[in-house]
Design a protein around this motif. Sequence first.
Motif, mmCIF file in Angstrom:
data_model
loop_
_atom_site.group_PDB
_atom_site.id
_atom_site.type_symbol
_atom_site.label_atom_id
_atom_site.label_comp_id
_atom_site.label_asym_id
_atom_site.label_seq_id
_atom_site.Cartn_x
_atom_site.Cartn_y
_atom_site.Cartn_z
ATOM 1 N N ALA A 194 -2.560 6.616 2.832
ATOM 2 C CA ALA A 194 -1.604 5.504 2.894
ATOM 3 C C ALA A 194 -1.429 5.014 4.318
ATOM 4 C CB ALA A 194 -0.260 5.941 2.310
ATOM 5 N N ASP A 195 -1.325 5.946 5.282
ATOM 6 C CA ASP A 195 -1.217 5.562 6.695
ATOM 7 C C ASP A 195 -2.428 4.732 7.112
ATOM 8 O OD1 ASP A 195 1.020 7.584 8.092
ATOM 9 O OD2 ASP A 195 -0.002 8.497 6.396
ATOM 10 N N ARG A 196 -3.605 5.246 6.810
ATOM 11 C CA ARG A 196 -4.842 4.611 7.275
ATOM 12 C C ARG A 196 -5.062 3.250 6.615
ATOM 13 N NH1 ARG A 196 -6.990 10.214 6.458
ATOM 14 N NH2 ARG A 196 -7.069 11.228 8.514
ATOM 15 N N GLU A 197 -4.865 3.182 5.306
ATOM 16 C CA GLU A 197 -5.104 1.920 4.607
ATOM 17 C C GLU A 197 -4.083 0.858 4.994
ATOM 18 O OE1 GLU A 197 -5.468 2.272 0.411
ATOM 19 O OE2 GLU A 197 -7.324 3.465 0.505
ATOM 20 N N GLU A 255 -3.107 5.000 13.934
ATOM 21 C CA GLU A 255 -4.216 5.626 13.221
ATOM 22 C C GLU A 255 -5.590 5.207 13.729
ATOM 23 O OE1 GLU A 255 -3.112 7.949 11.615
ATOM 24 O OE2 GLU A 255 -1.051 7.269 11.391
ATOM 25 N N HIS A 256 -5.739 3.986 14.221
ATOM 26 C CA HIS A 256 -7.067 3.490 14.584
ATOM 27 C C HIS A 256 -7.188 3.083 16.042
ATOM 28 C CE1 HIS A 256 -8.139 3.708 10.396
ATOM 29 N NE2 HIS A 256 -7.167 2.883 10.054
ATOM 30 N N GLY A 257 -6.181 3.371 16.856
ATOM 31 C CA GLY A 257 -6.280 3.164 18.283
ATOM 32 C C GLY A 257 -6.260 1.709 18.722
ATOM 33 N N LEU A 258 -6.920 1.445 19.853
ATOM 34 C CA LEU A 258 -6.900 0.125 20.484
ATOM 35 C C LEU A 258 -8.117 -0.688 20.084
ATOM 36 C CD1 LEU A 258 -5.691 -1.865 22.606
ATOM 37 C CD2 LEU A 258 -7.127 -0.702 24.307
ATOM 38 N N GLU A 259 -7.879 -1.919 19.651
ATOM 39 C CA GLU A 259 -8.944 -2.873 19.352
ATOM 40 C C GLU A 259 -8.647 -4.155 20.117
ATOM 41 O OE1 GLU A 259 -11.097 -5.141 15.559
ATOM 42 O OE2 GLU A 259 -9.364 -3.838 15.244
ATOM 43 N N LEU A 260 -9.545 -4.546 20.979
ATOM 44 C CA LEU A 260 -9.319 -5.706 21.824
ATOM 45 C C LEU A 260 -9.585 -7.000 21.069
ATOM 46 C CD1 LEU A 260 -11.028 -4.422 25.074
ATOM 47 C CD2 LEU A 260 -8.622 -4.270 24.423
ATOM 48 N N MET A 299 -3.135 -4.344 7.920
ATOM 49 C CA MET A 299 -2.455 -5.159 8.921
ATOM 50 C C MET A 299 -3.438 -5.650 9.979
ATOM 51 S SD MET A 299 1.310 -3.389 9.434
ATOM 52 C CE MET A 299 0.759 -1.705 9.730
ATOM 53 N N ARG A 300 -4.344 -4.776 10.398
ATOM 54 C CA ARG A 300 -5.347 -5.170 11.388
ATOM 55 C C ARG A 300 -6.215 -6.318 10.867
ATOM 56 N NH1 ARG A 300 -6.965 -1.666 15.542
ATOM 57 N NH2 ARG A 300 -5.582 0.130 15.830
ATOM 58 N N ILE A 318 0.821 -1.209 0.000
ATOM 59 C CA ILE A 318 0.000 0.000 0.000
ATOM 60 C C ILE A 318 0.856 1.259 0.000
ATOM 61 C CG2 ILE A 318 -1.659 1.332 1.380
ATOM 62 C CD1 ILE A 318 -2.775 -1.433 2.286
ATOM 63 N N THR A 319 1.867 1.300 0.859
ATOM 64 C CA THR A 319 2.670 2.522 0.943
ATOM 65 C C THR A 319 3.456 2.781 -0.338
ATOM 66 O OG1 THR A 319 4.431 1.276 2.070
ATOM 67 C CG2 THR A 319 2.851 2.456 3.453
ATOM 68 N N THR A 320 3.954 1.734 -0.974
ATOM 69 C CA THR A 320 4.677 1.942 -2.228
ATOM 70 C C THR A 320 3.741 2.411 -3.339
ATOM 71 O OG1 THR A 320 4.443 -0.426 -2.746
ATOM 72 C CG2 THR A 320 6.496 0.277 -1.722
#
Length: 276
Positions: free
Chosen positions: A85-88, A110-115, A93-94, A62-64
């Motif tokens: 690019a950061d968000r996607e 970018e998206h914080g904590l997900e348990l 990865m998530r 994605i970043t490239t």
Amino acid sequence: MLSSHQLRSQCFQSVKAPCRTRTACSCSSKSVILQQHLQSEVQVSQAFVQLATDLADAAGQITTQYFRTKINIDSKSDASPVTIADREAEQAMRDIIKQRYPEHSVFGEEHGLELGSSNGSSNGSNISDSWLWVLDPIDGTKSFITGKPLFGTLIALLQNGRPVLGVIDQPITKERWIGQAGQPTTLNGSPISTRQCGDVSNAYLYSTTPHMFAGETQQAFQRVRDRVRIPLYGCDCYAYGLLAAGHCDLVVEADLKPYDYMALVPIIQVCSHDAC
């Protein structure tokens, strides 16, 4: 069992390297942190190592794709830049972590904590802190948006609050550092180590920017900067890769968040064992 608030707090405090200032070096004396880390090593599952490399691959695709293209640049609440690019990259990865290990928790810039699924609901109690992934999809967004290929993706895995696996991935130069407890740090699969530097007057120092220091940290940085052989700037996480591979001697930074440094801990501590 920890509450979500406690888990967040532990994520920020679990490494004995302060968020306000972090110094990594190839010094001649062993640090207390390094001794504690090596004395309590755990073996990291190769399945987790493979997952970390797959995460880096996914983020890199994605970043490239967006690198050196015209994309919108937004500002976060702290005025730092962020892009699609950061968000996607973080979301990709998530998604992979959730698919393979839904019981693992994830903390990203970018998206914080997900348990994880075994940790109960995200609103509160009954949270296990066993496995936590900490992600920074683009460490060095300012480098990224200005076309400089010295940004990197940072991936860390924490067990019971301690980073045991770390990855620095630079998808443009195709360099990947991996550090894991009990194993030598590698760069593209080859073992590496820091170099000996017996005196700070001989050291080559890196810092992302001198403007990240203020007040007491600025004074402390200036004392170190004035004593080293050569101070250099502008590498973000890439500087830690250079340190791990023995190309520089000291990295000094301030005001880092967990996603900025968790991945660096296993990489630097493990490869510094022989040099220290």
